[in-house]
Design a protein around this motif. Structure first.
Motif, PDB file in Angstrom:
ATOM      1  N   ILE A 296       0.791  -1.162  -0.005  1.00  0.00           N
ATOM      2  CA  ILE A 296       0.029   0.113  -0.141  1.00  0.00           C
ATOM      3  C   ILE A 296       0.717   1.267   0.165  1.00  0.00           C
ATOM      4  CG2 ILE A 296      -0.277   0.020   2.737  1.00  0.00           C
ATOM      5  CD1 ILE A 296      -3.020   0.993   2.040  1.00  0.00           C
ATOM      6  N   LYS A 297       2.137   1.277   0.580  1.00  0.00           N
ATOM      7  CA  LYS A 297       2.690   2.597   0.537  1.00  0.00           C
ATOM      8  C   LYS A 297       3.588   2.869  -0.453  1.00  0.00           C
ATOM      9  CE  LYS A 297       2.443   2.396   5.744  1.00  0.00           C
ATOM     10  NZ  LYS A 297       3.118   2.425   7.183  1.00  0.00           N
ATOM     11  N   CYS A 298       3.982   2.114  -1.510  1.00  0.00           N
ATOM     12  CA  CYS A 298       4.877   2.474  -2.465  1.00  0.00           C
ATOM     13  C   CYS A 298       3.998   1.924  -3.814  1.00  0.00           C
ATOM     14  CB  CYS A 298       5.812   1.397  -2.614  1.00  0.00           C
ATOM     15  SG  CYS A 298       5.551  -0.414  -2.520  1.00  0.00           S
ATOM     16  N   PHE A 299       4.714   2.683  -4.865  1.00  0.00           N
ATOM     17  CA  PHE A 299       4.022   2.652  -6.125  1.00  0.00           C
ATOM     18  C   PHE A 299       4.856   2.193  -7.261  1.00  0.00           C
ATOM     19  CE2 PHE A 299       2.042   5.830  -3.499  1.00  0.00           C
ATOM     20  CZ  PHE A 299       0.730   5.666  -3.613  1.00  0.00           C
ATOM     21  N   PHE A 300       4.487   1.878  -8.587  1.00  0.00           N
ATOM     22  CA  PHE A 300       5.197   1.662  -9.731  1.00  0.00           C
ATOM     23  C   PHE A 300       5.633   2.871 -10.406  1.00  0.00           C
ATOM     24  CE2 PHE A 300       2.555  -2.203  -9.296  1.00  0.00           C
ATOM     25  CZ  PHE A 300       3.220  -3.010  -9.619  1.00  0.00           C
ATOM     26  N   GLU A 301       6.865   3.290  -9.891  1.00  0.00           N
ATOM     27  CA  GLU A 301       7.382   4.591 -10.460  1.00  0.00           C
ATOM     28  C   GLU A 301       8.900   4.549 -10.522  1.00  0.00           C
ATOM     29  OE1 GLU A 301       5.906   7.313  -7.679  1.00  0.00           O
ATOM     30  OE2 GLU A 301       6.925   6.740  -5.925  1.00  0.00           O
ATOM     31  N   GLY A 302       9.543   5.415 -10.950  1.00  0.00           N
ATOM     32  CA  GLY A 302      11.001   5.289 -11.017  1.00  0.00           C
ATOM     33  C   GLY A 302      11.650   5.306 -12.352  1.00  0.00           C
ATOM     34  N   SER A 303      13.010   5.752 -12.297  1.00  0.00           N
ATOM     35  CA  SER A 303      13.742   5.495 -13.726  1.00  0.00           C
ATOM     36  C   SER A 303      14.755   4.518 -13.361  1.00  0.00           C
ATOM     37  CB  SER A 303      14.507   6.754 -13.840  1.00  0.00           C
ATOM     38  OG  SER A 303      13.806   7.616 -14.393  1.00  0.00           O
ATOM     39  N   PHE A 304      15.016   3.674 -14.526  1.00  0.00           N
ATOM     40  CA  PHE A 304      15.936   2.460 -14.445  1.00  0.00           C
ATOM     41  C   PHE A 304      16.677   2.484 -15.824  1.00  0.00           C
ATOM     42  CE2 PHE A 304      11.834   1.586 -12.455  1.00  0.00           C
ATOM     43  CZ  PHE A 304      12.044   0.681 -11.541  1.00  0.00           C
TER      44      PHE A 304
END
Length: 319
Positions: A296-304
């Motif tokens: 619940i406290k994290c999301f599908f996001e960020g750079s790779f």
């Protein structure tokens, strides 16, 4: 004669009022006693294994979400399934410590996750606390179960095998009536199990423009692979944040919406993710509710950053 008939009628009505409810749908009028008695009585010890979660439950036992959350807070479910997600809910069992707390075993499932909860009520049927005792779809344990024994101690156990080695984690809890919550009293071993992340599309073709592995580290990556269509790709994403406390994982198909952006959106699924490709990197952004596939406290996001494909070594020259 008439008085006897009236007396029999009143007796029948009284007995019918005390009988166990056949349904707990959202359309039914349900009291807390009806809710508790809907759970079948169980003899200790009660063991709920991951295989129990995988068995299909009869829809006649389905508990309406609104009924459930009237007596048990929806925050119990949201911690595992995400806010606003409504898993199917089924009764697994019920027991009571003599003159003390009542314990209910609950099965909650959706397409991605399955969880068994142990909920505790006071002897006068007031909700006190709840905890997950076994989960499926969160990690790659090869075996897991939750247990309530004759001493009313709660054990959660999971094990994993890898490279010929058996690793396990066992926690033991009791219900602390003074704190109205479950208290951890023992854990073994002290080290957490670190499961190997298995990439289900790793061996598929990666010849198209954006195919490849975009990797932060071995537990945070996005794999993109070819399909038969030029404007579609298969993907698999796995991430872990906050020292592994918050995890997410999803496999699916993305479709190019522009020259450098692809979108994941499955029919009938609120989850939506944008994948933007720029040079040798990929940026991921969750645009729809994907709580069924992450904590619940994290999301599908960020750079790779894109991982370079090692070039095959030339054959050794013959002497």
């Amino acid at each position: 004669m008439r008085n006897i008939f009236v007396a029999l009628l009143l007796l029948c009505l009284l007995l019918s009022c005390k009988s166990k409810k056949a349904s707990l749908s959202d359309e039914d009028v349900v009291e807390i006693s009806d809710f508790i008695e809907f759970f079948p009585e169980s003899t200790l010890p009660v063991r709920v294994a991951d295989t129990t979660l995988n068995r299909k439950s009869s829809d006649s036992l389905l508990i309406g979400y609104n009924v459930f959350t009237r007596f048990i807070p929806d925050s119990v479910l949201a911690k595992d399934f995400g806010k606003g997600v409504k898993p199917k809910l089924y009764p697994l069992g019920r027991t009571q410590e003599k003159g003390r707390e009542i314990y209910l075993f609950i099965k909650a499932v959706n397409a991605a996750k399955k969880v068994a909860y142990l909920a505790c009520f006071s002897k006068d049927e007031k909700f006190l606390s709840a905890m997950p005792i076994v989960r499926n779809g969160f990690d790659r344990s090869t075996m897991a179960y939750g247990l309530l024994d004759s001493k009313f101690q709660i054990t959660t156990y999971r094990e994993s095998r890898g490279a010929g080695e058996l690793r396990f984690k066992r926690n033991v809890y009791i219900f602390n009536s003074a704190a109205s919550d479950f208290t951890l009293i023992m854990t073994e071993p002290n080290e957490e199990i670190i499961e190997q992340v298995i990439n289900p599309i790793d061996t598929l073709a990666r010849k198209n423009k954006f195919s490849g592995d975009y990797v932060k580290d071995r537990r945070n990556f996005v794999s993109v692979r070819d399909t038969k269509k030029a404007d579609e790709y298969l993907f698999f994403v796995h991430f872990e944040k906050d020292n592994g406390e918050c995890k997410g994982e999803l496999k699916g198909t993305i479709k190019m919406a522009s020259k450098t952006m692809a979108i994941y959106q499955a029919p009938g699924n609120p989850c939506a993710i944008e994948f933007s490709f720029a040079g040798a990197s990929l940026t991921m952004k969750e645009t729809g509710g994907c709580g069924s596939y992450r904590d619940i406290k994290c999301f599908f996001e960020g750079s790779f950053p894109k991982k370079a494909v090692p070039k095959p070594k030339p054959p050794a020259k013959k002497k």
